[in-house]
Design a protein around this motif. Structure first.
Motif, short mmCIF file in Angstrom:
data_model
loop_
_atom_site.label_atom_id
_atom_site.label_comp_id
_atom_site.label_asym_id
_atom_site.label_seq_id
_atom_site.Cartn_x
_atom_site.Cartn_y
_atom_site.Cartn_z
N ARG A 36 4.29 -2.29 -2.15
CA ARG A 36 4.82 -1.48 -1.05
C ARG A 36 3.70 -0.78 -0.28
NH1 ARG A 36 10.65 1.30 -2.78
NH2 ARG A 36 11.55 -0.56 -3.74
N ALA A 53 2.39 5.60 -4.93
CA ALA A 53 3.46 4.82 -5.57
C ALA A 53 4.68 5.70 -5.84
CB ALA A 53 2.95 4.23 -6.87
N ALA A 59 1.19 0.73 -1.45
CA ALA A 59 0.79 1.97 -2.12
C ALA A 59 -0.36 1.74 -3.08
CB ALA A 59 1.98 2.56 -2.88
N TYR A 60 -1.46 2.43 -2.83
CA TYR A 60 -2.61 2.40 -3.73
C TYR A 60 -2.65 3.73 -4.48
CZ TYR A 60 -4.37 -1.75 -1.34
OH TYR A 60 -4.50 -3.02 -0.82
N TYR A 92 8.22 4.59 -4.22
CA TYR A 92 9.32 4.10 -5.06
C TYR A 92 10.37 5.16 -5.38
CZ TYR A 92 6.80 -0.26 -5.75
OH TYR A 92 6.18 -1.47 -5.54
N LEU A 104 7.00 2.40 -13.23
CA LEU A 104 5.76 2.15 -12.50
C LEU A 104 4.72 1.48 -13.40
CD1 LEU A 104 5.40 5.43 -10.37
CD2 LEU A 104 6.27 3.19 -9.65
N TYR A 125 -3.14 -0.99 -7.51
CA TYR A 125 -2.20 -1.30 -6.43
C TYR A 125 -0.81 -1.47 -7.01
CZ TYR A 125 0.07 -3.58 -2.50
OH TYR A 125 0.94 -3.89 -1.49
N PHE A 126 0.16 -0.75 -6.47
CA PHE A 126 1.51 -0.74 -6.99
C PHE A 126 2.52 -1.49 -6.13
CE2 PHE A 126 -0.49 2.71 -9.21
CZ PHE A 126 0.17 2.83 -10.43
N ASP A 134 9.11 -5.54 -8.03
CA ASP A 134 9.75 -4.54 -7.18
C ASP A 134 11.25 -4.75 -7.26
OD1 ASP A 134 10.81 -2.94 -5.17
OD2 ASP A 134 9.19 -3.35 -3.76
N PRO A 155 3.27 -6.34 -9.02
CA PRO A 155 4.04 -5.45 -8.13
C PRO A 155 5.00 -6.16 -7.19
CG PRO A 155 1.73 -4.79 -8.21
CD PRO A 155 1.83 -6.10 -8.92
#
Length: 760
Positions: A205, A213, A207-208, A217, A233, A202-203, A244, A240
């Protein structure tokens, strides 16, 4: 008591007092070396024995767990993916599914980006066996000594935790993680494990995985990441939400830069990056957060159309689509799509008062749909489905519950030309053939009685009118007779060959079919007119460019451009007639005329004005625009008359205005071509048997369907008159057939916005 007895008594008392600590007992004497209290339980031998015993027990337990614990199935959250829909240029249009993840293969991730993650997360990844016991011990010591938290987990362990287990911090889960990691390392190759780790992490925002990601980003695909972006990243992954850059405070940004630079240093130490490249690799801030590409506006309709096409073609099942993981690229051109949406908004929606139910009740019932196709490739480049899924749940571009009206008439003409059909008195049917244009004139030769009324019950001609004129003015009585002359079954065969679909409700063997009384949608009508535009070669419109999955790829197997559906001569002749609808003075499509392009087209308005169509094309684009009247409560068909506070809303009104605005915008900046109608054949000019002088023209006329007067005589103009009234004196028709290699002259100036005209 004697002195000897006294000494013995004292000695005994001293011995009793010795354990209290006031004297050391003699070595080997009473109580010598004996430990008391808690010290009795701890000796070095016992401690070492216990430690090694526990180690052995632990090793035994691990061995037992190794054989007892199997690698489980992946957890559902780890394998959930979204479907990503892209515009024709490759940019992301929409993403569907609860989990924003798109699994990509390791080959889609640049090598230096892969090494960035290894460098910061697990330098020994390619050497360890899935578990780094030294790293675990080091992490435990760091935590116990207050130097911070450190888990010591390898990339394999993190992948196992994400893919097979949960995020629970329990001893049982940790033991399972160790055992499964050992097994996974034996069963999988390192690149496969690394790909799994990058796809399940998991990153932030929402986003998985690294693909989501990269989009979140940097607005690009993972395959396009450069070293600086990938390093950020990798640095981000530890925390995360904290790292960010868009929301990180000064301290968090400092930590990010520490990890960013540390990653590059580690890569140099590992021999995966040289000092020169490290020195010039500068931090690249990510873009600002933006909402996930959703189903707003027309996107929901486009996604629906793409899914339907994949299912209809048998490429995928609904279950396969719902499982996710697909990257589906559409043929939709984002610029043309915007142009179409803007045209609908400017030419229709801005003129409606949808909330004024008292004064403008009809405005609540208006729906619009449109499809635009490149006739040379069959690609659907733009599509309009409605005001949005929340207001109109199904796409108006795909609905088949309305009739196409007079936009079907060119199909009748195409069938007549293709079949070399003749009139009731044996004359070849060509654009110059004369027919009786009297309103409500009973058709000849039909088993089914039919006497259609023309628009506003007007008569056309005196009473004769050419097929060209009848097409310009969309004369019902002429085309009702023509379909009988050709044969309804042959017209249907031609319609299917051109791209229309056979379904229940086709009015076979009925002359009313000439007026478009079957059902159709905008894609079907675009197919028909694109085939005309493509000189008779069948065009099958498609919205799908390609669909890709990590394990599978699909490209349309059916060629969008097929074999000849009708001859080039027939197609070119129909196209030339339809240029007259646009260019001839008073033609029903005159409104779309422009000096910016050469166009052909046909209007259509259904009975009771429940639908209005304009289907037009240039050499570059074929576009069908339709309006439908639908009660939003009962979903029944209702009239469009009164739209925007006006009168009858036929195909020559709002649909034509939308078509023109869109076509001008879509073709802006490019050099437009002219039709190459080398094989168009307008046929010999005919003249009526009746006198060309003014005469009464009544709806009860029983004149023949054509004239047998030799070519070269005078022919009346298609001047419309009210039924039962005198026609104006006709003008003289050309005595020779027009040059079939020429179009209708130079592009004329643009006509007024809503010229007074009649059409059907």
């Amino acid at each position: 008591m004697s002195r000897a007895e006294t000494r013995r008594a004292q000695t005994q008392r001293s011995a009793r007092r010795a354990p209290s600590g006031r004297g050391k007992p003699a070595k080997g004497g009473a109580g010598g070396g004996k430990r008391t209290g808690i010290r009795r339980f701890f000796t070095w031998k016992k401690i070492l024995g216990t430690f090694f015993g526990m180690v052995l027990l632990g090793m035994g337990a691990l061995v037992g767990l190794y054989f007892y614990v199997d690698v489980p199935n992946p957890n559902q959250q780890a394998i959930q993916q979204s479907n990503v829909y892209k515009w024709a240029d490759g940019t992301t249009m929409a993403s569907t599914g609860q989990v924003n993840r798109e699994i990509v293969g390791i080959d889609k991730i640049p090598k230096d980006v892969q090494w960035a993650f290894v460098a910061i997360e697990n330098k020994s990844f390619y050497e360890d066996r899935g578990v780094d016991f030294k790293g675990i011990a080091r992490g435990v010591w760091t935590t116990l000594t207050g130097q911070g938290k450190a888990g010591g987990s390898t990339i394999t362990q993190q992948y196992v935790k994400n893919h097979y287990l949960t995020q629970d911090q329990t001893p049982t889960r940790k033991l399972k993680e160790l055992v499964i990691s050992l097994k996974v390392d034996q069963q999988m190759e390192k690149p496969e494990i690394l790909a799994g780790y990058l796809n399940t992490s998991y990153f932030g925002r929402g986003a998985y995985g690294i693909q989501a990601a990269a989009q979140a980003y940097y607005g690009i695909d993972a395959s396009q990441l450069n070293l600086a972006q990938g390093t950020y990243l990798a640095a981000l992954l530890q925390a995360p939400s904290q790292y960010d850059w868009a929301v990180a405070g000064p301290n968090a940004q400092k930590l990010v830069m520490t990890r960013f630079n540390g990653t590059l240093i580690n890569m140099v130490d590992m021999g995966k990056l040289d000092e020169a490249t490290k020195a010039k690799t500068e931090f690249q801030p990510p873009i600002k957060p933006k909402p996930r590409a959703g189903m707003d506006g027309q996107k929901g309709y486009l996604v629906e159309a793409a899914d339907n096409e994949l299912i209809r073609l048998g490429a995928l099942t609904k279950k396969q689509i719902d499982a996710g993981g697909w990257t589906i690229t559409l043929n939709i051109d984002p610029k043309k799509q915007k142009a179409l949406e803007d045209a609908v908004n400017e030419e229709l929606e801005s003129k409606l008062e949808r909330k004024d139910t008292k004064n403008r009740p009809v405005d609540q019932n208006v729906q619009a749909g449109a499809t635009s196709v490149d006739p040379k490739t069959g690609a659907i480049v733009a599509m309009y489905g409605g005001t949005g899924l929340s207001e109109q749940w199904s796409s108006n571009a795909l609905r088949r519950d309305y009739q196409p009206g007079s936009t079907f008439k060119p199909v009748v003409l195409a069938a007549a030309l293709q079949e070399n059909a003749t009139t009731q008195d044996g004359k070849p049917i060509t654009p110059n053939t004369l027919y009786d244009g009297t309103s409500k004139r009973p058709v000849k030769g039909s088993k089914v009685p039919f006497a259609p009324q023309n628009q506003d019950d007007r008569n056309f001609g005196d009473p004769m009118i050419t097929v060209q004129g009848a097409t310009d003015f969309s004369v019902n009585s002429v085309y009702a007779q023509m379909i009988v002359d050709v044969g309804p079954e042959k017209v249907k065969k031609t319609a299917l060959a051109l791209g229309m679909k056979d379904r229940d409700g086709w009015p076979e063997d009925q002359p009313a079919m000439a007026l478009g009384t079957m059902s159709a949608n905008t894609v079907e009508m675009a197919a028909v007119y694109a085939t005309f535009d493509n000189h008779g070669k069948k065009v099958t419109p498609t919205i799908i460019k390609k669909a890709e999955h990590k394990d599978f790829a699909y490209k349309p197997s059916e060629a969008p451009i097929g074999a000849q559906a009708i001859s080039r001569k027939s197609a070119d002749t129909v196209t030339k007639v339809l240029t007259g609808v646009v260019n001839d003075e008073g033609g029903s499509g005159n409104k779309v005329r422009s000096s910016a392009y050469e166009a052909a087209g046909k209007t259509g308005t259904t009975e009771k004005n429940v639908a209005g169509w304009f289907t037009g094309f240039t050499p570059e684009l074929v576009t069908v625009v339709a309006m439908f009247g639908e009660d939003p409560t009962t979903h029944t068909q209702v009239t469009l008359t009164g739209t925007a506070g006006g009168g009858r809303a036929g195909g020559s009104t709002f649909p034509a205005a939308i078509w023109k605005a869109y076509t001008l915008a879509a073709l802006k900046g490019q050099e437009t071509a002219e039709f190459e109608l080398k094989e168009a054949d307008m046929g010999a000019t005919q003249a009526p048997t009746r006198s060309a002088s003014p005469s009464a023209s009544t709806s009860a006329s029983t004149s023949p369907s054509t004239s047998s007067t030799p070519a070269g005589s005078q022919s009346p103009s298609p001047t419309p008159t009210k039924s039962g009234t005198k026609s104006p004196t006709p003008t003289t028709s050309p005595t020779t057939s027009p040059d079939p290699t020429k179009t209708n002259g130079p592009k004329p100036p643009d006509p007024p916005l809503f010229p007074p005209q009649q059409e059907q």
